[in-house]
Motif scaffolding. Structure first.
Motif, short mmCIF file in Angstrom:
data_model
loop_
_atom_site.label_atom_id
_atom_site.label_comp_id
_atom_site.label_asym_id
_atom_site.label_seq_id
_atom_site.Cartn_x
_atom_site.Cartn_y
_atom_site.Cartn_z
N ASN A 180 34.15 46.72 59.71
CA ASN A 180 34.94 47.10 58.80
C ASN A 180 35.38 45.85 58.03
O ASN A 180 35.97 44.82 58.62
CB ASN A 180 36.36 47.74 59.65
N SER A 181 35.35 45.77 56.91
CA SER A 181 35.71 44.68 55.94
C SER A 181 36.24 45.40 54.58
O SER A 181 35.81 46.50 54.29
CB SER A 181 34.71 43.75 55.94
N LEU A 182 36.85 44.65 53.63
CA LEU A 182 37.02 44.53 52.40
C LEU A 182 36.87 43.60 51.52
O LEU A 182 37.22 42.54 52.06
CB LEU A 182 38.64 45.30 52.43
N THR A 183 36.19 43.62 50.31
CA THR A 183 36.12 42.66 49.63
C THR A 183 36.55 43.01 48.26
O THR A 183 36.05 43.88 47.62
CB THR A 183 34.61 42.03 49.46
N ILE A 184 37.58 42.09 47.56
CA ILE A 184 38.08 42.18 46.20
C ILE A 184 37.60 41.26 45.38
O ILE A 184 37.80 39.97 45.77
CB ILE A 184 39.68 42.41 46.42
N THR A 185 37.01 41.45 44.38
CA THR A 185 36.55 40.41 43.49
C THR A 185 37.28 40.51 42.13
O THR A 185 37.29 41.74 41.54
CB THR A 185 35.12 40.76 43.10
N ASP A 186 38.06 39.53 41.49
CA ASP A 186 38.44 39.37 40.42
C ASP A 186 38.09 38.51 39.57
O ASP A 186 37.17 37.45 39.92
CB ASP A 186 39.93 39.60 40.33
N GLN A 187 38.61 37.99 38.29
CA GLN A 187 38.29 36.98 37.55
C GLN A 187 38.70 35.74 38.26
O GLN A 187 38.03 34.64 37.76
CB GLN A 187 39.00 37.19 36.20
N LYS A 188 39.58 35.67 39.06
CA LYS A 188 39.84 34.46 39.88
C LYS A 188 39.31 34.07 40.98
O LYS A 188 39.24 33.12 41.60
CB LYS A 188 41.35 34.07 40.12
N GLY A 189 38.43 34.97 41.66
CA GLY A 189 37.58 34.90 42.77
C GLY A 189 37.25 36.08 43.57
O GLY A 189 37.57 37.23 43.09
N SER A 190 36.87 35.89 44.97
CA SER A 190 36.44 36.93 45.67
C SER A 190 37.18 36.93 47.18
O SER A 190 37.34 35.70 47.64
CB SER A 190 35.06 37.05 45.85
#
Length: 65
Positions: A52-62
């Motif tokens: 179980n994991s969650l990765t959020i990626t945006d313009q500033k990083g992951s």
């Protein structure tokens, strides 16, 4: 406050989220437009390989949780 903590604690500006099959987005978008509310896809769910994991990626990083 670091971005990783912002995603853990705050909603990061989302007012309402609807989790649904991708094929329903067009109809949901039409309905929301009739109320002058913009709808957009902000993420997706993928089958896990067991962990179980969650990765959020945006313009500033992951950010992984």
């Amino acid at each position: 406050v670091p971005n990783q903590e912002m995603y853990s604690v705050f909603n990061m500006g989302h007012r309402l989220e609807i989790v649904c099959p991708e094929k329903l987005f067009s109809k949901i978008s039409q309905i929301s437009s009739s109320f002058n509310i913009e709808a957009k896809v902000v993420g997706r769910v993928e089958k896990s390989s067991g962990e179980n994991s969650l990765t959020i990626t945006d313009q500033k990083g992951s950010y992984s949780y």
